[in-house]
Design a protein around this motif. Structure first.
Motif, PDB file in Angstrom:
ATOM      1  N   LEU A   1      -0.533  13.938   6.443  1.00  0.00           N
ATOM      2  CA  LEU A   1      -0.450  13.031   5.297  1.00  0.00           C
ATOM      3  C   LEU A   1       0.800  12.158   5.384  1.00  0.00           C
ATOM      4  N   TYR A   2       1.892  12.761   5.853  1.00  0.00           N
ATOM      5  CA  TYR A   2       3.141  12.001   6.010  1.00  0.00           C
ATOM      6  C   TYR A   2       2.979  10.912   7.074  1.00  0.00           C
ATOM      7  N   GLU A   3       2.338  11.234   8.176  1.00  0.00           N
ATOM      8  CA  GLU A   3       2.156  10.244   9.241  1.00  0.00           C
ATOM      9  C   GLU A   3       1.247   9.103   8.801  1.00  0.00           C
ATOM     10  N   THR A   4       0.208   9.416   8.003  1.00  0.00           N
ATOM     11  CA  THR A   4      -0.658   8.361   7.465  1.00  0.00           C
ATOM     12  C   THR A   4       0.116   7.462   6.509  1.00  0.00           C
ATOM     13  N   ALA A   5       0.949   8.074   5.667  1.00  0.00           N
ATOM     14  CA  ALA A   5       1.763   7.284   4.734  1.00  0.00           C
ATOM     15  C   ALA A   5       2.776   6.425   5.484  1.00  0.00           C
ATOM     16  N   ARG A   6       3.320   6.945   6.577  1.00  0.00           N
ATOM     17  CA  ARG A   6       4.258   6.164   7.380  1.00  0.00           C
ATOM     18  C   ARG A   6       3.586   4.950   8.000  1.00  0.00           C
ATOM     19  N   LEU A   7       2.341   5.137   8.488  1.00  0.00           N
ATOM     20  CA  LEU A   7       1.604   4.031   9.081  1.00  0.00           C
ATOM     21  C   LEU A   7       1.289   2.961   8.029  1.00  0.00           C
ATOM     22  N   GLU A   8       0.872   3.387   6.835  1.00  0.00           N
ATOM     23  CA  GLU A   8       0.591   2.430   5.762  1.00  0.00           C
ATOM     24  C   GLU A   8       1.865   1.697   5.336  1.00  0.00           C
TER      25      GLU A   8
ATOM     26  N   TYR B   1       2.256  -2.455   5.568  1.00  0.00           N
ATOM     27  CA  TYR B   1       2.564  -3.352   4.450  1.00  0.00           C
ATOM     28  C   TYR B   1       3.964  -3.962   4.583  1.00  0.00           C
ATOM     29  N   ARG B   2       4.852  -3.260   5.260  1.00  0.00           N
ATOM     30  CA  ARG B   2       6.171  -3.839   5.524  1.00  0.00           C
ATOM     31  C   ARG B   2       6.039  -5.029   6.478  1.00  0.00           C
ATOM     32  N   THR B   3       5.239  -4.859   7.526  1.00  0.00           N
ATOM     33  CA  THR B   3       5.016  -5.958   8.466  1.00  0.00           C
ATOM     34  C   THR B   3       4.321  -7.136   7.797  1.00  0.00           C
ATOM     35  N   ASP B   4       3.354  -6.835   6.919  1.00  0.00           N
ATOM     36  CA  ASP B   4       2.649  -7.899   6.200  1.00  0.00           C
ATOM     37  C   ASP B   4       3.608  -8.690   5.309  1.00  0.00           C
ATOM     38  N   LEU B   5       4.531  -8.001   4.652  1.00  0.00           N
ATOM     39  CA  LEU B   5       5.509  -8.688   3.804  1.00  0.00           C
ATOM     40  C   LEU B   5       6.473  -9.527   4.639  1.00  0.00           C
ATOM     41  N   GLU B   6       6.891  -9.017   5.793  1.00  0.00           N
ATOM     42  CA  GLU B   6       7.784  -9.784   6.660  1.00  0.00           C
ATOM     43  C   GLU B   6       7.115 -11.049   7.180  1.00  0.00           C
ATOM     44  N   GLU B   7       5.818 -10.964   7.504  1.00  0.00           N
ATOM     45  CA  GLU B   7       5.105 -12.149   7.973  1.00  0.00           C
ATOM     46  C   GLU B   7       4.946 -13.183   6.861  1.00  0.00           C
TER      47      GLU B   7
ATOM     48  N   PHE C   1       4.071  -3.000  -1.024  1.00  0.00           N
ATOM     49  CA  PHE C   1       5.109  -2.442  -0.164  1.00  0.00           C
ATOM     50  C   PHE C   1       5.906  -1.366  -0.887  1.00  0.00           C
ATOM     51  N   HIS C   2       6.320  -1.630  -2.114  1.00  0.00           N
ATOM     52  CA  HIS C   2       7.103  -0.640  -2.867  1.00  0.00           C
ATOM     53  C   HIS C   2       6.270   0.595  -3.201  1.00  0.00           C
ATOM     54  N   THR C   3       4.979   0.386  -3.489  1.00  0.00           N
ATOM     55  CA  THR C   3       4.107   1.541  -3.770  1.00  0.00           C
ATOM     56  C   THR C   3       4.008   2.465  -2.563  1.00  0.00           C
ATOM     57  N   HIS C   4       3.766   1.906  -1.382  1.00  0.00           N
ATOM     58  CA  HIS C   4       3.636   2.723  -0.174  1.00  0.00           C
ATOM     59  C   HIS C   4       4.987   3.260   0.297  1.00  0.00           C
TER      60      HIS C   4
ATOM     61  N   GLU D   1       7.357   4.350  -1.791  1.00  0.00           N
ATOM     62  CA  GLU D   1       7.573   5.541  -2.618  1.00  0.00           C
ATOM     63  C   GLU D   1       6.719   6.707  -2.126  1.00  0.00           C
ATOM     64  N   LYS D   2       5.471   6.417  -1.760  1.00  0.00           N
ATOM     65  CA  LYS D   2       4.596   7.471  -1.238  1.00  0.00           C
ATOM     66  C   LYS D   2       5.131   8.041   0.066  1.00  0.00           C
ATOM     67  N   TYR D   3       5.609   7.175   0.944  1.00  0.00           N
ATOM     68  CA  TYR D   3       6.153   7.612   2.230  1.00  0.00           C
ATOM     69  C   TYR D   3       7.389   8.482   2.046  1.00  0.00           C
ATOM     70  N   GLU D   4       8.306   8.066   1.181  1.00  0.00           N
ATOM     71  CA  GLU D   4       9.531   8.828   0.964  1.00  0.00           C
ATOM     72  C   GLU D   4       9.245  10.174   0.314  1.00  0.00           C
ATOM     73  N   LYS D   5       8.274  10.221  -0.597  1.00  0.00           N
ATOM     74  CA  LYS D   5       7.915  11.492  -1.236  1.00  0.00           C
ATOM     75  C   LYS D   5       7.360  12.478  -0.215  1.00  0.00           C
ATOM     76  N   LEU D   6       6.432  12.018   0.630  1.00  0.00           N
ATOM     77  CA  LEU D   6       5.851  12.911   1.631  1.00  0.00           C
ATOM     78  C   LEU D   6       6.870  13.300   2.697  1.00  0.00           C
ATOM     79  N   ARG D   7       7.791  12.422   3.005  1.00  0.00           N
ATOM     80  CA  ARG D   7       8.847  12.795   3.958  1.00  0.00           C
ATOM     81  C   ARG D   7       9.686  13.934   3.401  1.00  0.00           C
ATOM     82  N   GLY D   8      10.013  13.887   2.111  1.00  0.00           N
ATOM     83  CA  GLY D   8      10.744  14.983   1.488  1.00  0.00           C
ATOM     84  C   GLY D   8       9.941  16.267   1.452  1.00  0.00           C
TER      85      GLY D   8
END
Length: 355
Positions: free
Chosen positions: A241-248, A252-258, A279-282, A284-291
């Motif tokens: 789940l953490y790896e999926t959240a990291r990919l998402e 979205y980070r790349t999409d925002l940079e473009e 980007f902010h939604t994903h 928060e999800k990524y940081e939560k699952l990393r913890g």
């Protein structure tokens, strides 16, 4: 100015007047005309109105002037029918609107899923071909790889322990059969009764100690299986789940940079605002699952050390006592780790349970 009257083409006043014009005048016995009192005359007029009045069940509404034609007559039955038809149409429109709303909601879900899948696939391909950037937590990634390697090695140990249990079980069954054969021959061979006798006792003793060792090894296998296929597997599910959240998050980070590199017009600004929200939604999800992964890895390591310390000590003491022929130490080892052997037939229900 239009007026509304009861159908039959005459007004209530005309009816009263026509009745009054044809009313009979009573004559008394002497041939004189009788006189009616005012109250009696009024009563007769009211009776005539009630008798000649309109039938309310057949009432129609007439639109037009006095003495007009019957054009524009609207039966009240048609009004009732139209109102009922309107109620049915309203209910059908409500069900259609509900179905349309559900269809739109499902379409939005599929649309969001399709956009998310496209972005993640694009990010995955970019990372694989070295064109995209990837967020990496070196310490956490190292712990995850170590866990996967540990799980593979523990699965190998579990497989070997199960193989040992199966072979040892077959050996114990062979020893039991050999002991029974020696015992039978000792009774049928008087000249070799003593030799067959002590060999039968030896095999029976080895069979008993082997069953005790099997109890210890089965407990070892069961504990390792729980550790590998439940505890470690649960942690690895959180890692997925953490790896999926990291990919998402990276997608979205790349999409925002473009989008930030595009010219700033009204359309681009609205897309940038939406991309920032995603980007902010994903993030928060990524940081939560990393913890969550970091906490589970910590608890897993502590649990693994505790479980393996106990199981390795049990395995060593039981194997050593068995091959040393120390039956007392072998029994003491099982008592130390609270292992209870199943007696033959203990799995079968009692006669009372069968009733």
């Amino acid at each position: 100015m239009k007026s509304f009257a009861v159908n039959k083409g005459v007004t209530m006043t005309d009816g009263i007047m026509s009745k009054a014009a044809t009313m009979e005048i009573p004559i008394n016995g002497s041939g004189d005309r009788g006189t009616l009192t005012e109250d009696e005359s009024l009563e007769q007029d009211l009776q005539q109105v009630m008798v000649s009045g309109p039938n309310l069940n057949e009432t129609s509404i007439v639109s037009g002037g006095y003495g007009g034609t019957t054009e524009g007559i609207i039966p009240t039955s048609s009004i009732k029918g139209s109102s009922m038809h309107q109620c049915h149409s309203n209910s059908s429109m409500t069900s259609e609107e509900l179905s349309r709303g559900l269809a739109i909601e499902k379409f939005d879900i599929v649309k969001k899923w399709g956009i998310n899948t496209y972005k993640c696939t694009k990010q995955m391909i970019s990372e694989r071909f070295g064109r995209g950037s990837r967020t990496v937590d070196l310490e956490l990634e190292t712990q995850i790889e170590l866990l996967r390697d540990t799980k593979r090695k523990y699965e190998s140990v579990l497989q070997l322990a199960r193989s040992l249990t199966n072979h040892f079980y077959n050996m114990v069954q062979t020893q039991r059969a050999l002991g029974d054969a020696f015992s039978d021959l000792s009774q049928k061979s008087p000249e070799l009764q003593e030799e067959f006798g002590y060999n039968a006792e030896t095999q029976k003793l080895l069979c008993k100690n082997g069953e005790t060792l099997l109890g210890a090894v089965n407990f070892f296998v069961s504990s390792i299986n729980t550790l590998v296929n439940k505890t470690m597997e649960d942690t690895l599910m959180t890692v997925k789940l953490y790896e999926t959240a990291r990919l998402e998050y990276d997608a979205y980070r790349t999409d925002l940079e473009e989008l930030n590199l595009c010219p700033r017009d009204a359309t681009t600004l609205s897309r940038i605002e939406l991309a920032q929200q995603n980007f902010h939604t994903h993030k928060e999800k990524y940081e939560k699952l990393r913890g969550d992964v970091a906490i589970k890895l910590k608890f897993l390591e502590e649990n693994k050390i505790k479980v393996m310390h106990k199981q390795l000590l049990l395995f060593h003491n039981a194997i050593s006592a068995y091959f040393a022929g120390n039956q007392q130490q072998l029994d003491q080892t099982l008592k130390q780790f609270n292992i209870k052997l199943k007696t033959p037939g203990s799995d079968k229900p009692s006669w009372l349970e069968e009733q």
